[in-house]
Design a protein around this motif. Structure first.
Motif, PDB file in Angstrom:
ATOM      1  N   ARG A 250     -24.204 -11.443  27.205  1.00 39.80           N
ATOM      2  CA  ARG A 250     -23.951 -10.055  26.633  1.00 39.80           C
ATOM      3  C   ARG A 250     -22.624  -9.793  28.150  1.00 39.80           C
ATOM      4  O   ARG A 250     -23.306  -9.712  29.102  1.00 39.80           O
ATOM      5  CB  ARG A 250     -24.712  -9.261  25.967  1.00 39.80           C
ATOM      6  N   LYS A 251     -22.086  -8.701  28.140  1.00 38.98           N
ATOM      7  CA  LYS A 251     -21.380  -8.526  29.246  1.00 38.98           C
ATOM      8  C   LYS A 251     -22.093  -7.375  30.684  1.00 38.98           C
ATOM      9  O   LYS A 251     -23.007  -6.823  29.590  1.00 38.98           O
ATOM     10  CB  LYS A 251     -19.892  -7.684  28.335  1.00 38.98           C
ATOM     11  N   LEU A 252     -22.140  -7.837  31.200  1.00 42.74           N
ATOM     12  CA  LEU A 252     -22.650  -7.314  32.276  1.00 42.74           C
ATOM     13  C   LEU A 252     -23.770  -6.820  32.238  1.00 42.74           C
ATOM     14  O   LEU A 252     -24.400  -6.072  33.413  1.00 42.74           O
ATOM     15  CB  LEU A 252     -21.712  -5.066  31.951  1.00 42.74           C
ATOM     16  N   ASP A 412     -15.271 -15.359  26.009  1.00 44.48           N
ATOM     17  CA  ASP A 412     -15.017 -13.895  26.738  1.00 44.48           C
ATOM     18  C   ASP A 412     -14.978 -13.105  24.764  1.00 44.48           C
ATOM     19  O   ASP A 412     -15.023 -11.756  25.157  1.00 44.48           O
ATOM     20  CB  ASP A 412     -13.637 -14.653  27.374  1.00 44.48           C
ATOM     21  N   ARG A 415     -18.240 -11.453  23.725  1.00 48.94           N
ATOM     22  CA  ARG A 415     -18.227 -10.960  25.006  1.00 48.94           C
ATOM     23  C   ARG A 415     -18.012  -9.139  24.465  1.00 48.94           C
ATOM     24  O   ARG A 415     -18.786  -8.232  24.180  1.00 48.94           O
ATOM     25  CB  ARG A 415     -18.191 -11.508  26.124  1.00 48.94           C
ATOM     26  N   ASP A 416     -16.518  -9.742  24.585  1.00 46.65           N
ATOM     27  CA  ASP A 416     -15.181  -7.965  24.247  1.00 46.65           C
ATOM     28  C   ASP A 416     -16.252  -7.541  22.909  1.00 46.65           C
ATOM     29  O   ASP A 416     -16.615  -6.551  22.604  1.00 46.65           O
ATOM     30  CB  ASP A 416     -14.584  -8.593  24.116  1.00 46.65           C
ATOM     31  N   PHE A 419     -19.970  -6.339  22.295  1.00 44.95           N
ATOM     32  CA  PHE A 419     -19.637  -4.944  23.348  1.00 44.95           C
ATOM     33  C   PHE A 419     -19.173  -3.622  22.714  1.00 44.95           C
ATOM     34  O   PHE A 419     -19.564  -2.708  22.785  1.00 44.95           O
ATOM     35  CB  PHE A 419     -18.642  -4.886  24.921  1.00 44.95           C
TER      36      PHE A 419
END
Length: 515
Positions: A250-252, A412, A415-416, A419
């Motif tokens: 996942r993102k970050l 991408d 993920r966004d 999030f």
């Protein structure tokens, strides 16, 4: 312990979990386990699970009839009860009216097995066969409108049977019945506790590993993090955690995870960037099973390569859980008929994708635990709540939340979108209200309109479910305003998405993950 003999029910593990909720250890074994093997295990009780077969079918699974002579209390559930009746001289026939779903239990004997089970309690039924004639010495404890023998007993031999499923949450008084069997009939003591598990696990890890080094596949989820803490308590600096960034996180999350373990927990973590390698491994692969196996294969290969750089490791530690093993296993295949009694649902990356030439020895201390039990262990050994309460996240990551082939663009997008889902359920204070809450990207496009312009973009599926253990789950009745906020943000902020839909399918018939 109490042994559950599995006759192919997808939910035999639920029985084990209910037993453990009484703080008594339970373990699931194949129905082929012989009486002599059971005698050596010295269980204080035996439970026969349900199953999809009929006892009078050719090739139907049968247990060793010597089990009835072990002098150990036995409880047959659904198919298990019918098998008990048949093997002990009674008869089972196809019922005129089957029962599927809820049924009211009329109690004939409110003592012993049915103590504290209320008259008229709703019990969950799922059977087309019924007991037509009881064996000698048995009596009826309860009935329903369609089933004259809904609960039976031979008190002197401590043999019991129920036609319903007390292990499922839909059965009122089901846990009371199980507690009666565990405490009053089997005379167990509640000694299997979290502290006892930790103490025993530390002792077993030290005894097995000795002075050798252990490599742990760390994902940052509750399973691998709990395992890291447990191993670190047992063997200290002999443990090296390797976080492989496969590009499906996942993102970050990769950055947060490494910093947390290094700076706060003081556990050695080696970061490996293998994004390109994993993306190449699944490029163009549509089949979810093949994706899982390729990802699992790459995990081991990366471990092998990186372990040579870091120094020799003898053991590979994995956070494999009981549901992983059960859902991945091709279990109960009759060696004579080839008939499969339990059906494989899906393989998990840590049990279904291991290569045959694996050079590590495996350490899997959590292999017999359910997710809620892992959380209890994590809390007892000091794991922070932000990790203990983390929602389950699949080992293959976002690669199996993108249906079909995976590429960088889709990753991408997902993920966004994911999030935003996590941000909004946290802002609503509802993170712990869901077993899992996530986004899925479908490999189709639909027409939309934004700013008077035609769009042709992907849909995002929202999957929000409630569950106790992940074995069964129900779609969550999330507030409309929360769903609206999530949908508006995703459509407006995530390039490539013009539609959001909500999955209202429970497990079963669906699974929680889409792949």
């Amino acid at each position: 312990m109490i042994v559950i003999l599995d006759f192919g029910s997808q939910y035999s593990e639920l029985i084990a979990r209910r037993i453990r909720e009484t703080q008594v250890y339970s373990e699931v074994l194949s129905y082929r386990t012989m009486a002599e093997q059971l005698r050596q295990l010295n269980p204080v009780g035996i439970i026969l699970s349900g199953g999809p077969s009929s006892v009078y079918d050719a090739g139907a699974p049968h247990c060793d009839p010597e089990i009835w002579n072990l002098g150990v209390p036995v409880l047959g559930v659904c198919y298990g009860m019918q098998l008990m009746v048949q093997q002990l001289g009674g008869s089972v026939e196809r019922a005129e009216l089957g029962e599927y779903g809820k049924a009211n239990l009329a109690i004939d004997d409110p003592t012993d097995l049915l103590t504290n089970v209320g008259e008229g309690s709703i019990m969950w039924m799922s059977h087309g066969d019924s007991v037509a004639r009881l064996p000698d010495g048995f009596e009826v404890l309860a009935h329903t409108s369609n089933t004259p023998c809904a609960a039976i007993a031979h008190h002197d031999r401590k043999l019991y049977g129920v036609q319903f499923h007390p292990e499922v949450v839909h059965s009122q008084g089901g846990q009371a019945l199980i507690r009666n069997f565990v405490y009053h009939i089997c005379e167990c003591q509640p000694t299997w506790t979290t502290d006892a598990f930790v103490e025993e696990s530390v002792r077993e890890i030290r005894g097995r590993v000795g002075t050798k080094r252990v490599l742990l596949a760390l994902s940052g989820g509750v399973d691998s993090s709990t395992l890291a803490f447990l191993l670190h308590r047992a063997i200290g600096d002999q443990l090296t955690c390797m976080f492989i960034d496969q590009g499906f996180m996942r993102k970050l999350e990769p950055e947060r995870l490494v910093k947390l373990f290094h700076e706060q927990f003081h556990i050695n973590v080696e970061y490996v960037n293998a994004r390109d390698r994993f993306l190449a491994a699944v490029a163009g692969v549509d089949d979810p099973e093949e994706k899982r196996k390729r990802i699992g294969h790459e995990f081991i290969r990366v471990f092998e390569a990186e372990s040579k750089r870091l120094g020799p490791f003898d053991y590979l530690a994995q956070g494999t859980l009981y549901p992983d093993v059960i859902e991945s296993a091709d279990t109960n295949v009759d060696p004579q008929t080839g008939e499969r009694v339990a059906v494989k649902i899906k393989s998990h990356h840590n049990v279904g994708g291991l290569p045959k030439d694996l050079r590590f020895k495996l350490v899997e201390p959590l292999r017999k635990l359910f997710k809620d039990e892992v959380r209890k262990v994590g809390r007892s050994i000091g794991l922070p709540e932000e990790i203990v309460n983390r929602q389950p996240f699949p080992g293959p990551g976002l690669a199996i939340r993108i249906l079909g082939a995976v590429d960088e663009e889709k990753l991408d997008i997902l993920r966004d979108a994911d999030f935003i889902v996590r941000q909004e359920i946290n802002r609503a204070g509802m993170y712990n209200d869901f077993w899992q809450a996530f986004a899925v990207l479908l490999p189709v496009r639909s027409v939309g309109v934004m700013g008077d312009q035609r769009t042709y973009a992907y849909p995002i599926v929202l999957r929000l479910v409630s569950s106790e253990d992940g074995m069964t789950a129900d779609w969550s009745r999330a507030p409309y305003d929360l769903l609206e906020t999530i949908s508006n943000r995703i459509v407006n902020e995530v390039k490539g998405v013009n539609r959001v839909v909500y999955d209202i399918t429970s497990k079963p018939p669906g699974t929680i993950e889409w792949e």
